[in-house]
Design a protein around this motif. Structure first.
Motif, PDB file in Angstrom:
ATOM      1  N   THR A  12       0.831  -1.194   0.000  1.00  0.00           N
ATOM      2  CA  THR A  12       0.000   0.000   0.000  1.00  0.00           C
ATOM      3  C   THR A  12       0.871   1.250   0.000  1.00  0.00           C
ATOM      4  O   THR A  12       2.086   1.173  -0.008  1.00  0.00           O
ATOM      5  CB  THR A  12      -0.976   0.003   1.205  1.00  0.00           C
ATOM      6  N   GLU A  91      -8.343  -0.306   2.689  1.00  0.00           N
ATOM      7  CA  GLU A  91      -8.326   1.033   2.093  1.00  0.00           C
ATOM      8  C   GLU A  91      -9.684   1.406   1.523  1.00  0.00           C
ATOM      9  O   GLU A  91     -10.144   2.538   1.678  1.00  0.00           O
ATOM     10  CB  GLU A  91      -7.272   1.121   0.998  1.00  0.00           C
ATOM     11  N   VAL A 117       1.579  -5.388   6.599  1.00  0.00           N
ATOM     12  CA  VAL A 117       1.298  -4.740   5.322  1.00  0.00           C
ATOM     13  C   VAL A 117       2.507  -3.875   4.974  1.00  0.00           C
ATOM     14  O   VAL A 117       2.979  -3.103   5.808  1.00  0.00           O
ATOM     15  CB  VAL A 117       0.017  -3.879   5.430  1.00  0.00           C
ATOM     16  N   TYR A 151      -5.082   1.007   7.701  1.00  0.00           N
ATOM     17  CA  TYR A 151      -4.537  -0.286   8.135  1.00  0.00           C
ATOM     18  C   TYR A 151      -4.349  -0.342   9.640  1.00  0.00           C
ATOM     19  O   TYR A 151      -4.607  -1.382  10.266  1.00  0.00           O
ATOM     20  CB  TYR A 151      -3.252  -0.616   7.367  1.00  0.00           C
ATOM     21  N   TYR A 156      -3.723  -3.868  11.434  1.00  0.00           N
ATOM     22  CA  TYR A 156      -2.568  -4.380  10.699  1.00  0.00           C
ATOM     23  C   TYR A 156      -1.293  -3.683  11.179  1.00  0.00           C
ATOM     24  O   TYR A 156      -1.336  -2.571  11.691  1.00  0.00           O
ATOM     25  CB  TYR A 156      -2.742  -4.152   9.199  1.00  0.00           C
TER      26      TYR A 156
END
Length: 179
Positions: A12, A91, A117, A151, A156
């Protein structure tokens, strides 16, 4: 078959941070990857003057991206091995703000990915605008902040990619994934 979520790896970051280039390098190295949905959706919408774009209808754009991301996640359940996603459900869930609408939060809770992530930080030296990437540098910074918040909100752990060439970034990702 129960899919190992640690095999569903997300990359990301804001626009123009090198995610798509990194995904292409990981594919060149033999890894499977799923492309970013937003760019494809914008191209498709442009073909017929569709309303599912951020400036025209942000809610419809977010719903369309969420549907794409969920479909992609579901398709991956029938596959084996590691796959890299260029963005993902969290997202899309956060596109309309945090906390997100209830159905977006349910999607983010149900369609989970590897807990770590990888985030490509804003990198002025490589940032360029194009036909689909129309955001200014300041908008790219705001998108990066939104990605980080999304996130984190959904639990995450973010691992920041180094500001390095694509080969070094791919090595970094492979190393952190035990590849």
């Amino acid at each position: 078959m129960s899919r190992d979520l640690e095999d569903l790896v997300v990359l990301t970051g804001g626009p123009g941070a090198g995610k798509t280039t990194l995904i292409a390098e990981l594919q060149r190295r033999g890894h499977r990857a799923r492309p970013e949905s937003a760019r494809r959706i914008l191209k498709d919408q442009a073909l017929f003057g569709g309303r599912a774009t951020g400036p025209t209808d942000p809610a419809l754009f977010a719903e369309t991206i969420m549907a794409w991301e969920v479909r992609t996640w579901v398709e991956e359940q029938a596959c084996e091995g590691r796959v890299f996603f260029d963005r993902a459900v969290p997202e899309a869930a956060a596109m309309l703000g945090l906390p997100p609408p209830a159905h977006f939060a349910r999607a983010a809770a149900r369609f989970r990915f590897a807990r770590r992530v990888f985030i490509a930080p804003p990198w002025r030296a490589i940032y360029v605008q194009d036909e689909e990437r129309t955001q200014t540098w300041d908008e790219a910074l705001a998108t990066d902040a939104a990605c980080r918040a999304a996130y984190a909100f959904f639990g995450y752990e973010l691992v920041e990619l180094p500001l390095a060439n694509v080969a070094a970034r791919a090595d970094f990702v492979e190393s952190h994934c035990g590849l």
